[in-house]
Design an enzyme around this catalytic site. Structure first.
Site, PDB file in Angstrom:
ATOM      1  N   GLU A  12       0.717  -1.359  -0.053  1.00 49.46           N
ATOM      2  CA  GLU A  12       0.187   0.001   0.000  1.00 49.46           C
ATOM      3  C   GLU A  12       0.835   1.112   0.001  1.00 49.46           C
ATOM      4  O   GLU A  12       0.597   2.143  -0.612  1.00 49.46           O
ATOM      5  CB  GLU A  12      -1.139   0.214   1.233  1.00 49.46           C
ATOM      6  CG  GLU A  12      -2.051   1.277   1.466  1.00 49.46           C
ATOM      7  CD  GLU A  12      -3.150   1.247   2.330  1.00 49.46           C
ATOM      8  OE1 GLU A  12      -3.811   2.016   2.130  1.00 49.46           O
ATOM      9  OE2 GLU A  12      -2.979   0.242   2.803  1.00 49.46           O
ATOM     10  N   ARG A  21       3.837   1.719  -1.206  1.00 45.53           N
ATOM     11  CA  ARG A  21       4.446   2.022  -2.348  1.00 45.53           C
ATOM     12  C   ARG A  21       3.459   2.398  -3.722  1.00 45.53           C
ATOM     13  O   ARG A  21       3.891   3.275  -4.252  1.00 45.53           O
ATOM     14  CB  ARG A  21       5.080   0.838  -2.747  1.00 45.53           C
ATOM     15  CG  ARG A  21       6.822   0.602  -2.104  1.00 45.53           C
ATOM     16  CD  ARG A  21       7.643  -0.278  -2.666  1.00 45.53           C
ATOM     17  NE  ARG A  21       7.089  -1.672  -2.509  1.00 45.53           N
ATOM     18  CZ  ARG A  21       7.460  -2.598  -1.755  1.00 45.53           C
ATOM     19  NH1 ARG A  21       8.170  -2.010  -0.623  1.00 45.53           N
ATOM     20  NH2 ARG A  21       7.315  -3.845  -1.628  1.00 45.53           N
ATOM     21  N   ASP A  71      -2.838  -8.056  -4.353  1.00 43.77           N
ATOM     22  CA  ASP A  71      -1.847  -9.040  -4.249  1.00 43.77           C
ATOM     23  C   ASP A  71      -2.416 -10.087  -5.139  1.00 43.77           C
ATOM     24  O   ASP A  71      -2.983 -10.995  -4.638  1.00 43.77           O
ATOM     25  CB  ASP A  71      -1.571  -9.604  -2.750  1.00 43.77           C
ATOM     26  CG  ASP A  71      -0.313 -10.570  -2.891  1.00 43.77           C
ATOM     27  OD1 ASP A  71      -0.041 -11.114  -3.927  1.00 43.77           O
ATOM     28  OD2 ASP A  71       0.151 -11.130  -1.806  1.00 43.77           O
ATOM     29  N   SER A 103       6.756 -12.259 -22.190  1.00 44.65           N
ATOM     30  CA  SER A 103       8.185 -11.937 -22.482  1.00 44.65           C
ATOM     31  C   SER A 103       8.708 -12.918 -23.552  1.00 44.65           C
ATOM     32  O   SER A 103       8.272 -13.904 -23.688  1.00 44.65           O
ATOM     33  CB  SER A 103       9.154 -12.439 -21.328  1.00 44.65           C
ATOM     34  OG  SER A 103      10.507 -11.997 -21.177  1.00 44.65           O
ATOM     35  N   TYR A 113      10.989 -18.388 -14.908  1.00 39.50           N
ATOM     36  CA  TYR A 113      10.372 -17.202 -15.597  1.00 39.50           C
ATOM     37  C   TYR A 113      10.209 -17.357 -16.932  1.00 39.50           C
ATOM     38  O   TYR A 113       8.878 -17.158 -17.360  1.00 39.50           O
ATOM     39  CB  TYR A 113      11.584 -16.133 -15.218  1.00 39.50           C
ATOM     40  CG  TYR A 113      11.123 -14.808 -15.840  1.00 39.50           C
ATOM     41  CD1 TYR A 113      10.320 -14.115 -14.855  1.00 39.50           C
ATOM     42  CD2 TYR A 113      11.303 -14.463 -17.085  1.00 39.50           C
ATOM     43  CE1 TYR A 113       9.985 -12.433 -15.227  1.00 39.50           C
ATOM     44  CE2 TYR A 113      10.666 -13.225 -17.460  1.00 39.50           C
ATOM     45  CZ  TYR A 113      10.024 -12.295 -16.679  1.00 39.50           C
ATOM     46  OH  TYR A 113       9.716 -10.953 -16.785  1.00 39.50           O
ATOM     47  N   GLY A 114      10.970 -18.043 -17.670  1.00 43.34           N
ATOM     48  CA  GLY A 114      10.506 -18.477 -19.193  1.00 43.34           C
ATOM     49  C   GLY A 114       9.438 -19.242 -19.506  1.00 43.34           C
ATOM     50  O   GLY A 114       8.345 -19.144 -20.102  1.00 43.34           O
ATOM     51  N   VAL A 115       9.193 -20.262 -18.616  1.00 48.59           N
ATOM     52  CA  VAL A 115       8.402 -21.393 -18.719  1.00 48.59           C
ATOM     53  C   VAL A 115       6.983 -20.682 -18.339  1.00 48.59           C
ATOM     54  O   VAL A 115       6.091 -20.934 -18.906  1.00 48.59           O
ATOM     55  CB  VAL A 115       8.427 -22.553 -17.622  1.00 48.59           C
ATOM     56  CG1 VAL A 115       7.400 -23.409 -17.659  1.00 48.59           C
ATOM     57  CG2 VAL A 115       9.867 -23.326 -18.446  1.00 48.59           C
ATOM     58  N   LYS A 118       6.181 -17.377 -18.496  1.00 52.15           N
ATOM     59  CA  LYS A 118       5.928 -16.291 -19.630  1.00 52.15           C
ATOM     60  C   LYS A 118       5.306 -17.239 -20.747  1.00 52.15           C
ATOM     61  O   LYS A 118       4.432 -16.874 -21.496  1.00 52.15           O
ATOM     62  CB  LYS A 118       6.972 -15.816 -20.053  1.00 52.15           C
ATOM     63  CG  LYS A 118       7.429 -14.588 -18.910  1.00 52.15           C
ATOM     64  CD  LYS A 118       6.164 -13.611 -18.345  1.00 52.15           C
ATOM     65  CE  LYS A 118       6.664 -12.664 -17.180  1.00 52.15           C
ATOM     66  NZ  LYS A 118       5.529 -11.725 -16.752  1.00 52.15           N
TER      67      LYS A 118
END
Length: 305
Positions: free
Chosen positions: A53, A55, A76, A152, A206-208, A210
């Site tokens: 909250e 930020r 969230d 990505s 991360y790649g999987v 995306k």
């Protein structure tokens, strides 16, 4: 008299265009909110959401100093109760939404947790969190709405370089949302057992994740197109590019052979997709980079960041 004024206010609230951007207190998400606020002006409402909250409200104040007027809402994406809260708020206040940009995501942490724990956290935020938001908020998207899932080119890298042909074919053969979910769960199971390589999978969550978002976007577009109550809704995935953000700060500028771009440049394609004009049929269910479609799953097209 007061009741009449309240009724007018409610009708006005229901008629304005409403956009929601997840993970928007900094970086690409903040830039997307800035662009949408400028586009809508007084004719729309843009929700800047964040899981923190303090930020999130600081980001809203920053934009207010620029003469813009975003609204803040806590969100969230890994917490269903948090998703339910914003869903209920949007339905009560506006009756629906017109733009949903799923930007929230995290990179792999450098802490001392286990391999599986690290992969799970990334998948929880980047794929399953996005999925949960879509399942809850897509029913609120009005005809003419736009859904943008920030993915990505790492999904492309994983698909081309780190999966066996058998696994790639299974991605090509998905028919519905649950098929994609099953593949993501299978990946996590391999991470838990540490059998990724033995089963033809990458170890790069991360790649999987995306890659999963890219396929999920296609399935979402096809599903919505079959709903007679929803007209002119487009769903697409995109890569912002290799953008200078907190997530990429530790990577050299030439990591992928190209210099990092600004957040303004990174926001260009997501905003382009969010503002596709009424009545257009394409792109829909596609993956874009720099406003160009790349169907790397079914064709041999190459992508350069």
């Amino acid at each position: 008299m007061s009741n009449a004024v309240g009724a007018i206010a409610t009708r006005d609230n229901m008629s304005v265009r409403v956009a929601v951007v997840t993970g928007a207190n900094k970086g690409i998400g903040l830039e997307i909110v800035r662009a949408l606020c400028r586009h809508f002006g007084q004719d729309g409402v843009v929700y800047l959401t964040a899981r923190n909250e303090g930020r999130g409200r600081a980001a809203v104040e920053l934009l207010q100093k620029e003469g813009l007027d975003p609204k803040f809402h806590l969100l969230d994406v890994t917490d269903q109760a948090s998703i339910d809260t914003i869903r209920n708020h949007l339905e009560k206040e506006h009756g629906g939404i017109d733009v949903l940009v799923n930007n929230a995501g995290i990179g792999t942490s450098k802490d001392n947790s286990s391999f599986y724990e690290k992969q799970f956290r990334v998948m929880e935020a980047n794929f399953f969190g996005l999925l949960s938001v879509c399942r809850s908020l897509t029913p609120l998207v009005r005809s003419g709405g736009r859904i943008v899932n920030v993915a990505s080119t790492t999904g492309y890298m994983v698909f081309r370089e780190q999966l066996t042909e058998e696994i790639r074919n299974r991605f090509r053969q998905v028919k519905e949302e649950q098929d994609v979910v099953n593949l993501m769960n299978e990946f996590l199971e391999c991470c838990k057992m540490e059998t990724n390589a033995a089963n033809g999978w990458s170890e790069w969550s991360y790649g999987v994740g995306k890659l999963g978002v890219i396929l999920l976007s296609k399935m979402q577009a096809e599903k919505i197109s079959l709903d007679a109550s929803k007209q002119d809704i487009l769903v697409n995935a995109c890569c912002p590019g290799f953008v200078q953000t907190d997530m990429t700060a530790h990577l050299p500028d030439n990591q992928y052979g190209y210099n990092k771009v600004t957040t303004v440049e990174g926001a260009d394609t997501p905003v382009f997709l969010a503002l596709l004009p009424p009545g257009v049929k394409e792109p829909n269910g596609q993956f874009l980079l720099k406003r160009k479609i790349y169907d790397f799953i079914n064709t041999d097209v190459s992508i350069q960041i």
